[in-house]
Design an enzyme around this catalytic site. Sequence first.
Site, mmCIF file in Angstrom:
data_model
loop_
_atom_site.group_PDB
_atom_site.id
_atom_site.type_symbol
_atom_site.label_atom_id
_atom_site.label_comp_id
_atom_site.label_asym_id
_atom_site.label_seq_id
_atom_site.Cartn_x
_atom_site.Cartn_y
_atom_site.Cartn_z
ATOM 1 C CG LEU A 65 24.745 70.820 53.577
ATOM 2 C CD1 LEU A 65 25.651 71.993 52.957
ATOM 3 C CD2 LEU A 65 25.580 69.427 53.299
ATOM 4 C CB VAL A 66 19.585 69.390 52.886
ATOM 5 C CG1 VAL A 66 18.307 69.466 51.875
ATOM 6 C CG2 VAL A 66 20.458 68.533 52.581
ATOM 7 C CG HIS A 78 29.460 63.736 56.177
ATOM 8 N ND1 HIS A 78 28.050 64.348 56.848
ATOM 9 C CD2 HIS A 78 29.002 62.509 56.268
ATOM 10 C CE1 HIS A 78 27.361 63.830 56.921
ATOM 11 N NE2 HIS A 78 27.618 62.418 56.550
ATOM 12 N N GLY A 115 13.719 71.980 59.003
ATOM 13 C CA GLY A 115 15.231 71.750 59.097
ATOM 14 C C GLY A 115 16.212 72.822 58.378
ATOM 15 C CG HIS A 116 15.061 77.209 58.343
ATOM 16 N ND1 HIS A 116 14.442 76.773 59.733
ATOM 17 C CD2 HIS A 116 15.514 78.480 58.609
ATOM 18 C CE1 HIS A 116 14.653 77.530 60.655
ATOM 19 N NE2 HIS A 116 14.998 78.761 60.167
ATOM 20 C CB SER A 156 20.957 59.149 53.050
ATOM 21 O OG SER A 156 22.498 58.779 53.291
ATOM 22 C CB SER A 157 23.709 57.280 48.793
ATOM 23 O OG SER A 157 24.935 57.677 49.363
ATOM 24 C CB CYS A 158 24.726 56.049 54.122
ATOM 25 S SG CYS A 158 23.483 56.528 55.104
ATOM 26 C CB THR A 191 25.275 60.783 46.437
ATOM 27 O OG1 THR A 191 26.485 60.166 46.687
ATOM 28 C CG2 THR A 191 25.769 62.099 45.767
ATOM 29 C CE LYS A 242 17.516 60.723 56.963
ATOM 30 N NZ LYS A 242 16.657 61.756 56.413
ATOM 31 C CD1 TRP A 301 40.635 60.518 60.847
ATOM 32 C CD2 TRP A 301 38.457 60.619 60.908
ATOM 33 N NE1 TRP A 301 40.099 61.280 61.956
ATOM 34 C CE2 TRP A 301 38.782 61.243 61.910
ATOM 35 C CE3 TRP A 301 37.050 60.357 60.763
ATOM 36 C CZ2 TRP A 301 37.729 62.117 62.616
ATOM 37 C CZ3 TRP A 301 36.116 61.029 61.254
ATOM 38 C CH2 TRP A 301 36.585 61.901 62.432
HETATM 39 P P1 GDP Z 1 30.552 58.173 55.107
HETATM 40 O O1 GDP Z 1 30.776 58.477 53.453
HETATM 41 O O2 GDP Z 1 29.455 57.864 55.671
HETATM 42 O O3 GDP Z 1 31.720 57.093 55.347
HETATM 43 O O4 GDP Z 1 31.063 59.354 55.932
HETATM 44 P P2 GDP Z 1 32.206 60.293 56.037
HETATM 45 O O5 GDP Z 1 32.075 61.591 55.075
HETATM 46 O O6 GDP Z 1 32.288 60.945 57.429
HETATM 47 O O7 GDP Z 1 33.587 59.759 55.508
HETATM 48 C C1 GDP Z 1 34.069 59.308 54.187
HETATM 49 C C2 GDP Z 1 35.190 58.721 54.147
HETATM 50 O O8 GDP Z 1 36.427 59.719 54.242
HETATM 51 C C3 GDP Z 1 35.583 57.514 55.176
HETATM 52 O O9 GDP Z 1 36.246 56.488 54.640
HETATM 53 C C4 GDP Z 1 36.590 58.302 56.158
HETATM 54 O O10 GDP Z 1 37.383 57.336 56.890
HETATM 55 C C5 GDP Z 1 37.261 59.068 55.373
HETATM 56 N N1 GDP Z 1 37.999 60.306 56.073
HETATM 57 C C6 GDP Z 1 39.020 60.600 55.998
HETATM 58 N N2 GDP Z 1 39.515 61.536 56.539
HETATM 59 C C7 GDP Z 1 38.246 61.879 57.130
HETATM 60 C C8 GDP Z 1 38.055 63.193 58.156
HETATM 61 O O11 GDP Z 1 38.874 63.874 58.628
HETATM 62 N N3 GDP Z 1 36.786 63.106 58.603
HETATM 63 C C9 GDP Z 1 35.669 62.347 58.220
HETATM 64 N N4 GDP Z 1 34.549 62.591 58.609
HETATM 65 N N5 GDP Z 1 35.968 61.387 57.146
HETATM 66 C C10 GDP Z 1 37.328 61.195 56.854
#
Ligand code: GDP
Length: 313
Positions: A16-17, A181, A12-13, A109-111, A166, A142, A204
């Site tokens: 990002l990681v 993300h 996976g080079h 992953s922390s999720c 994280t 995972k 969002w």
């Molecule tokens: P998570 O950490 O697995 O929830 O993944 P994300 O990094 O995609 O989202 C993190 C948080 O950021 C969530 O609460 C999203 O709703 C919020 N968020 C706000 N705006 C955005 C955006 O434009 N893109 C993404 N991916 N997340 C957003």
Amino acid sequence: MIDRSARIYVAGHRGLVGSALVRRLEQEGASDVLTRTRAELDLTDARAVDAFFADERPRYVFLAAAKVGGIHANRSLPADFIGENLRIQCNVLEAAQRYGVDKLLFLGSSCIYPKHAPQPMREEHLLTGPLEPTNQPYAVAKIAGMVMCESMNRQHGTNFIAAMPTNLYGPGDNFDLESGHVLAALIRRFHEAKEQGSPTVELWGTGSPRREFLHVDDLAEACLFLMDHFDATTDRHFLNVGTGTDLTIRELAETVRDIVGYTGAIAWNADMPDGTPRKLLDVSGLADLGWRARIPLSEGIRATYEWYQRNHP
Ligand code: GDP
């Protein structure tokens, strides 16, 4: 310490990681870093992976290849997120065992911790409760990878360890708004709004979830540190990697807005999901071994914004 002159395979080079791992290995004098693009080696193809390990015989492996994405991508492509990850990790872990790899590091992953795990989350909280629904298929894959590493160690005496990072960000991040993300998305949204003179940027969710962010160069350093100083033991084969501090998405958005220099307003679209309310890692295990994250969030965001401007005209 792992031998810097041995053959080290980074799966996976281009991600990002993986790209940060290759940079770090080169800085530390690694002289035989092995990589393959997806076109050269399809990691979901068991036979191809077996043949690759038979030919190349890497001594150490960093398994950073995975199907990853933000909250929206996880929701839209759940079958891909579980299926591809299960296949990739099964193929690589089995081939690594079959061909006698000395040590392997798998990226968790922390999720994958339970949605309502006590905060900050400790390693022993894995598999203690229900998962966050928005990324459950990814998390299940995972978790299977983590359990597979541990099972391999028990059954075959391998030394397969894992890092539980994280939320990550940094150069090489995915700036696509649909699949990426939050941190990369914020950089891009505020940058484009500034360029276009838009009065409002829509984000969002509600802005209230809390998240912890680690610069990928810190993660790469931690992964090398783990390879050097941490071995799979009967009670634990993985450690959390984070900064130990979190902030709300709203605070993150304001920080990115100020660094980018956008002066308009922020609107929150609560029709989009918030995801898990909080996922802060307890990083005392790694701190006890002597490693701490170094890159402050604002400095890391500034550097990532500069990278974005150079690479996404
Ligand atoms: P998570 O950490 O697995 O929830 O993944 P994300 O990094 O995609 O989202 C993190 C948080 O950021 C969530 O609460 C999203 O709703 C919020 N968020 C706000 N705006 C955005 C955006 O434009 N893109 C993404 N991916 N997340 C957003």
